[in-house]
Scaffold this active site. Structure first.
Site, PDB file in Angstrom:
ATOM      1  N   ARG A 294      15.372  33.098  36.253  1.00  0.00           N
ATOM      2  CA  ARG A 294      14.927  32.259  37.380  1.00  0.00           C
ATOM      3  C   ARG A 294      13.976  33.055  38.261  1.00  0.00           C
ATOM      4  O   ARG A 294      12.967  32.565  38.735  1.00  0.00           O
ATOM      5  CB  ARG A 294      16.138  31.766  38.181  1.00  0.00           C
ATOM      6  CG  ARG A 294      16.781  30.505  37.638  1.00  0.00           C
ATOM      7  CD  ARG A 294      17.264  30.627  36.201  1.00  0.00           C
ATOM      8  NE  ARG A 294      17.952  29.453  35.729  1.00  0.00           N
ATOM      9  CZ  ARG A 294      19.261  29.248  35.827  1.00  0.00           C
ATOM     10  NH1 ARG A 294      20.048  30.182  36.343  1.00  0.00           N
ATOM     11  NH2 ARG A 294      19.804  28.131  35.382  1.00  0.00           N
TER      12      ARG A 294
ATOM     13  N   ASP B  14      16.403  31.617  29.960  1.00  0.00           N
ATOM     14  CA  ASP B  14      16.879  30.365  30.556  1.00  0.00           C
ATOM     15  C   ASP B  14      15.708  29.380  30.561  1.00  0.00           C
ATOM     16  O   ASP B  14      14.635  29.707  30.046  1.00  0.00           O
ATOM     17  CB  ASP B  14      17.428  30.600  31.979  1.00  0.00           C
ATOM     18  CG  ASP B  14      18.600  29.674  32.282  1.00  0.00           C
ATOM     19  OD1 ASP B  14      18.411  28.443  32.193  1.00  0.00           O
ATOM     20  OD2 ASP B  14      19.698  30.175  32.589  1.00  0.00           O
TER      21      ASP B  14
ATOM     22  N   HIS C 235      19.832  25.376  28.153  1.00  0.00           N
ATOM     23  CA  HIS C 235      19.073  26.332  28.978  1.00  0.00           C
ATOM     24  C   HIS C 235      18.019  27.052  28.130  1.00  0.00           C
ATOM     25  O   HIS C 235      17.864  28.275  28.211  1.00  0.00           O
ATOM     26  CB  HIS C 235      20.022  27.341  29.635  1.00  0.00           C
ATOM     27  CG  HIS C 235      20.818  26.754  30.771  1.00  0.00           C
ATOM     28  ND1 HIS C 235      20.247  26.408  31.970  1.00  0.00           N
ATOM     29  CD2 HIS C 235      22.136  26.447  30.878  1.00  0.00           C
ATOM     30  CE1 HIS C 235      21.178  25.915  32.787  1.00  0.00           C
ATOM     31  NE2 HIS C 235      22.335  25.917  32.141  1.00  0.00           N
TER      32      HIS C 235
ATOM     33  N   ASP D 196      26.665  27.151  27.849  1.00  0.00           N
ATOM     34  CA  ASP D 196      27.044  26.309  28.986  1.00  0.00           C
ATOM     35  C   ASP D 196      26.087  25.130  29.150  1.00  0.00           C
ATOM     36  O   ASP D 196      24.947  25.165  28.686  1.00  0.00           O
ATOM     37  CB  ASP D 196      27.033  27.128  30.288  1.00  0.00           C
ATOM     38  CG  ASP D 196      25.661  27.726  30.576  1.00  0.00           C
ATOM     39  OD1 ASP D 196      25.092  28.331  29.652  1.00  0.00           O
ATOM     40  OD2 ASP D 196      25.144  27.568  31.699  1.00  0.00           O
ATOM     41  N   GLU D 197      26.586  24.128  29.824  1.00  0.00           N
ATOM     42  CA  GLU D 197      25.796  22.987  30.316  1.00  0.00           C
ATOM     43  C   GLU D 197      24.825  22.425  29.262  1.00  0.00           C
ATOM     44  O   GLU D 197      23.618  22.351  29.500  1.00  0.00           O
ATOM     45  CB  GLU D 197      25.028  23.406  31.579  1.00  0.00           C
ATOM     46  CG  GLU D 197      25.951  23.864  32.697  1.00  0.00           C
ATOM     47  CD  GLU D 197      25.231  24.354  33.954  1.00  0.00           C
ATOM     48  OE1 GLU D 197      25.716  24.043  35.048  1.00  0.00           O
ATOM     49  OE2 GLU D 197      24.188  25.028  33.838  1.00  0.00           O
TER      50      GLU D 197
ATOM     51  N   TRP E 113      34.019  30.375  33.869  1.00  0.00           N
ATOM     52  CA  TRP E 113      33.253  30.245  35.126  1.00  0.00           C
ATOM     53  C   TRP E 113      33.571  28.965  35.888  1.00  0.00           C
ATOM     54  O   TRP E 113      33.509  28.933  37.104  1.00  0.00           O
ATOM     55  CB  TRP E 113      31.749  30.338  34.863  1.00  0.00           C
ATOM     56  CG  TRP E 113      31.113  29.137  34.196  1.00  0.00           C
ATOM     57  CD1 TRP E 113      31.126  28.830  32.875  1.00  0.00           C
ATOM     58  CD2 TRP E 113      30.346  28.099  34.830  1.00  0.00           C
ATOM     59  NE1 TRP E 113      30.418  27.680  32.636  1.00  0.00           N
ATOM     60  CE2 TRP E 113      29.921  27.210  33.823  1.00  0.00           C
ATOM     61  CE3 TRP E 113      29.966  27.841  36.159  1.00  0.00           C
ATOM     62  CZ2 TRP E 113      29.146  26.068  34.100  1.00  0.00           C
ATOM     63  CZ3 TRP E 113      29.193  26.723  36.431  1.00  0.00           C
ATOM     64  CH2 TRP E 113      28.795  25.847  35.402  1.00  0.00           C
TER      65      TRP E 113
ATOM     66  N   TYR F 160      31.009  34.189  42.319  1.00  0.00           N
ATOM     67  CA  TYR F 160      29.605  33.783  42.327  1.00  0.00           C
ATOM     68  C   TYR F 160      28.909  34.355  43.551  1.00  0.00           C
ATOM     69  O   TYR F 160      29.037  33.844  44.660  1.00  0.00           O
ATOM     70  CB  TYR F 160      29.489  32.244  42.218  1.00  0.00           C
ATOM     71  CG  TYR F 160      29.425  31.862  40.743  1.00  0.00           C
ATOM     72  CD1 TYR F 160      30.331  32.425  39.859  1.00  0.00           C
ATOM     73  CD2 TYR F 160      28.433  31.034  40.241  1.00  0.00           C
ATOM     74  CE1 TYR F 160      30.260  32.157  38.501  1.00  0.00           C
ATOM     75  CE2 TYR F 160      28.356  30.750  38.877  1.00  0.00           C
ATOM     76  CZ  TYR F 160      29.268  31.323  38.017  1.00  0.00           C
ATOM     77  OH  TYR F 160      29.196  31.067  36.677  1.00  0.00           O
TER      78      TYR F 160
ATOM     79  N   TRP G  38      23.221  34.631  40.095  1.00  0.00           N
ATOM     80  CA  TRP G  38      22.199  33.680  39.646  1.00  0.00           C
ATOM     81  C   TRP G  38      21.084  33.669  40.673  1.00  0.00           C
ATOM     82  O   TRP G  38      21.353  33.751  41.880  1.00  0.00           O
ATOM     83  CB  TRP G  38      22.809  32.277  39.504  1.00  0.00           C
ATOM     84  CG  TRP G  38      23.912  32.239  38.478  1.00  0.00           C
ATOM     85  CD1 TRP G  38      25.259  32.212  38.736  1.00  0.00           C
ATOM     86  CD2 TRP G  38      23.767  32.234  37.053  1.00  0.00           C
ATOM     87  NE1 TRP G  38      25.952  32.193  37.541  1.00  0.00           N
ATOM     88  CE2 TRP G  38      25.067  32.205  36.500  1.00  0.00           C
ATOM     89  CE3 TRP G  38      22.673  32.261  36.192  1.00  0.00           C
ATOM     90  CZ2 TRP G  38      25.298  32.203  35.127  1.00  0.00           C
ATOM     91  CZ3 TRP G  38      22.901  32.248  34.825  1.00  0.00           C
ATOM     92  CH2 TRP G  38      24.194  32.219  34.303  1.00  0.00           C
ATOM     93  N   THR G  39      19.851  33.536  40.210  1.00  0.00           N
ATOM     94  CA  THR G  39      18.764  33.837  41.142  1.00  0.00           C
ATOM     95  C   THR G  39      17.807  32.675  41.437  1.00  0.00           C
ATOM     96  O   THR G  39      16.660  32.910  41.796  1.00  0.00           O
ATOM     97  CB  THR G  39      17.954  35.049  40.633  1.00  0.00           C
ATOM     98  OG1 THR G  39      17.436  34.738  39.339  1.00  0.00           O
ATOM     99  CG2 THR G  39      18.802  36.299  40.554  1.00  0.00           C
ATOM    100  N   GLU G  40      18.279  31.445  41.297  1.00  0.00           N
ATOM    101  CA  GLU G  40      17.394  30.343  41.662  1.00  0.00           C
ATOM    102  C   GLU G  40      16.842  30.538  43.079  1.00  0.00           C
ATOM    103  O   GLU G  40      15.659  30.299  43.333  1.00  0.00           O
ATOM    104  CB  GLU G  40      18.144  28.999  41.630  1.00  0.00           C
ATOM    105  CG  GLU G  40      18.517  28.516  40.242  1.00  0.00           C
ATOM    106  CD  GLU G  40      19.917  28.918  39.832  1.00  0.00           C
ATOM    107  OE1 GLU G  40      20.397  29.958  40.324  1.00  0.00           O
ATOM    108  OE2 GLU G  40      20.529  28.211  39.012  1.00  0.00           O
TER     109      GLU G  40
HETATM  110  C1  TNX Z   1      25.748  27.342  36.685  1.00  0.00           C
HETATM  111  S1  TNX Z   1      27.393  29.603  35.498  1.00  0.00           S
HETATM  112  C2  TNX Z   1      25.077  27.964  35.669  1.00  0.00           C
HETATM  113  C3  TNX Z   1      23.793  28.640  35.927  1.00  0.00           C
HETATM  114  C4  TNX Z   1      23.369  28.452  37.351  1.00  0.00           C
HETATM  115  C5  TNX Z   1      24.557  28.623  38.253  1.00  0.00           C
HETATM  116  C6  TNX Z   1      24.240  28.586  39.711  1.00  0.00           C
HETATM  117  C7  TNX Z   1      26.690  28.994  34.286  1.00  0.00           C
HETATM  118  C8  TNX Z   1      27.236  29.329  33.006  1.00  0.00           C
HETATM  119  N1  TNX Z   1      25.640  28.157  34.442  1.00  0.00           N
HETATM  120  O1  TNX Z   1      22.819  28.185  35.022  1.00  0.00           O
HETATM  121  O2  TNX Z   1      22.374  29.367  37.650  1.00  0.00           O
HETATM  122  O3  TNX Z   1      25.489  27.612  37.966  1.00  0.00           O
HETATM  123  O4  TNX Z   1      25.345  28.964  40.481  1.00  0.00           O
END
Ligand code: TNX
Length: 566
Positions: free
Chosen positions: A200, A229, A300, A362-363, A429, A454, A504-506
């Site tokens: 990020r 990412d 991601h 993730d996600e 997480w 976090y 995390w560096t957004e």
């Molecule tokens: C969730 S923690 C994410 C990251 C984001 C973060 C922001 C994780 C496995 N995925 O992609 O940067 O939240 O807090």
């Protein structure tokens, strides 16, 4: 007790009859009572001084973070000066000795010498590696004549030196007084981690080294390097040059709060060459820190797919992400993708010797998979009933690539969905439930719940802090974290490798801000993962931290002062 008696006396004194004879007699008795009181109070203060006074001075003299297993403060000091010689028990630990020599030279301006021959126990530092196994414990013994560090392995020697470094005065002087003490120490957990998101926002190699130095100070031993990412691919891969030629650069970035939906149009990016990575891996290894690289998949992955769109299910061109969040464009579970990722992972494993390779997981939005004919066909062929199982299939294919090189995968807790890959470790997480479920299935776990770990979250009142992603994780909350859930049996608990904090560096745009978000929360987490559970005491930690701040100041670290403002 005595203070109470004195109150009692003064209260009753007023009630005595106002008669001159009785008064004279009273004064005689009162005098003796007063003398007795005085004597007892004196004794009490002498007692207080010896018991608490000495203890307090012990606390003030030895303020190591994380708190060692046992500390015995002893009388006197050892003086390190330019004539102090370093002896090593065998050739292997020269690198620990030279780490210390370099540290002393750059911080105090004098160069200690490595001596050969029979060690002299006078104005010397003796490093003694017993070489009995890969343990991390050490004993640091400081007396007026010499300092001894004894350990079972190189790592223990290094940790002993880190404790010694924390005992040195911070100001530059030619003779450095170190308090005499006997310290015996070993860590509680095997995985004491810190993560940094370099996708990020990108951080130069010099800062990565500085960050690794922070970890070393607190005896942390895993640096989880988030290298890819949606918003940028940061690792040079020789076979696929477009990953960095295109995937490392975005046309602009989101600025300000997410809800503003505002962007700049400044080209932003950067990446680490393989040579830089090798240098950083070595730098970390010298500090007994393993780097666990993270290559995100199947989600991601926008930056990779901007460079090689044929590995998404639609094949449509996409751009490197400018907006934070979660993207629908993900890797397609096709044979072409697995070959592409195998080639990437092989280069990654050539660079990073770590046992664990982080594969993200993730996600993962399943929209494109659900509408892809290829995915439906794969699901049919493999007998998979839903897209969660398809994700599990994806991770298991990747696991085989990594296992073939004798390594293991670790992934975010979503990799539990649809069935955990046979040898995978889980990084929990979204709370601790994923970690508990994995440990119950006899899989290794690293705890990193958003609630406590976090460090992109606020550490003070939102109005008084720089813009952050949200949340509220003050220093004391980090310190209160207990990585082993009490719902696990003794056997299950052995699968909890340790804990880690994520940066995390957004919303963290500069290295100075990384320092601000990570410190001093990293110090609190270090104590969670290193020190004895029964020794954890926030007040005691906080008092040590107050003194420890001078070291952070001397090193020019932009740590947050929020926890110190009452
Ligand atoms: C969730 S923690 C994410 C990251 C984001 C973060 C922001 C994780 C496995 N995925 O992609 O940067 O939240 O807090």
């Amino acid at each position: 007790m005595v203070l109470k008696t004195s109150n009692y006396y003064s209260n009753n004194k007023d009630k005595l009859p106002n008669n001159s004879f009785k008064k004279a007699k009273f004064f005689g008795i009162a005098y003796y009572i007063w003398l007795l009181q005085f004597y007892m109070q004196l004794r009490f203060f002498v007692f207080l001084f010896f018991v608490f006074g000495l203890n307090l001075s012990a606390q003030n003299r030895i303020n190591i973070i994380p708190k060692p297993t046992s500390v015995l403060d002893q009388d006197g000091e050892f003086i390190i000066n330019a004539k102090t010689l370093i002896y090593i028990s065998e050739p292997g630990i020269e690198k620990e000795a030279s780490y210390f020599i370099n540290y002393m030279e750059s911080n105090y301006g004098f160069k200690l010498k490595l001596a050969s021959g029979k060690p002299k126990k006078k104005n010397s530092i003796l490093l003694n590696n017993l070489k009995t196994g890969e343990f991390e414990n050490y004993e640091l013994s400081i007396n007026k004549k010499y300092i001894g560090i004894t350990a079972n392995a190189d790592a223990g020697i290094f940790y002993g030196l880190q404790s010694l470094i924390q005992l040195l005065p911070v100001s530059k002087q030619s003779s450095l007084a170190v308090p005499c003490a006997l310290i015996q120490d070993h860590p509680r957990y095997a995985w004491r981690g810190m993560h940094l998101d370099c996708s990020r926002h990108f951080f130069e190699t010099n800062f990565i080294k500085k960050y690794i130095d922070f970890l070393a100070t607190y005896k942390m031993n895993v640096f989880h390097w988030h290298l890819t990412d949606d918003q940028g691919w940061r690792i040079e891969i020789k076979k696929y040059p477009l990953l960095t030629k295109e995937g490392a650069w975005r046309k602009g970035s989101m600025i300000g709060p997410y809800s503003d939906n505002k962007f700049d149009s400044i080209r932003y990016g950067g990446f680490y060459t393989q040579n830089e990575i090798k240098e950083i891996v070595d730098y970390a290894a010298e500090r007994h820190i393993t780097i666990v690289p993270e290559i995100e998949m199947p989600g991601h992955a926008l930056a990779a797919l901007a460079a090689y769109p044929m590995f998404s299910c639609t094949g449509k061109p996409v751009e490197v992400g400018m907006k934070w969040g979660v993207e629908t464009t993900v890797f397609c579970p096709s044979e072409g993708t697995f070959l592409f990722l195998r080639n990437i992972l092989n280069e990654v494993m050539d660079l990073f010797p770590s046992k664990f390779i982080h594969i993200g997981g993730d996600e993962v939005l399943k929209d494109e998979w659900d509408s892809s004919a290829l995915c439906q066909q794969i699901m049919k062929d493999q007998g998979l009933s839903n897209s969660h199982e398809l994700q599990s299939y994806f991770i298991q294919r990747i696991e085989k690539i990594v296992n073939a090189r004798g390594r293991s995968i670790i992934g975010w807790d979503e990799i539990l969905e649809g069935g955990l890959a046979p040898n995978a470790a889980v990084m929990s997480w979204r709370g601790i439930e994923g970690g508990i479920a994995a440990a119950k299935q006899k899989h290794y776990v690293v705890m990193s719940p958003g609630s406590h770990c976090y460090f992109d979250h606020y550490q003070g009142k939102k109005e008084q802090e720089p813009l952050a992603i949200g949340g509220f994780t003050p220093l004391e909350k980090v310190y209160s974290y207990e990585p082993t859930p009490d719902t696990l049996s003794v056997e299950e608990a052995t699968y909890i490798l340790g804990a880690q904090a994520n940066v995390w560096t957004e919303y963290i745009t500069s290295s100075a801000q990384v320092e601000y978000m990570a410190m001093p929360r990293m110090a609190a987490l270090a104590e969670v993962v290193w020190s004895k559970k029964e020794d954890r005491n926030y007040k005691d930690f906080y008092n040590r931290l107050l003194i420890h701040r001078s070291l952070l100041d001397a090193r020019g670290i932009n740590y947050s002062k929020t926890a110190f403002q009452k």
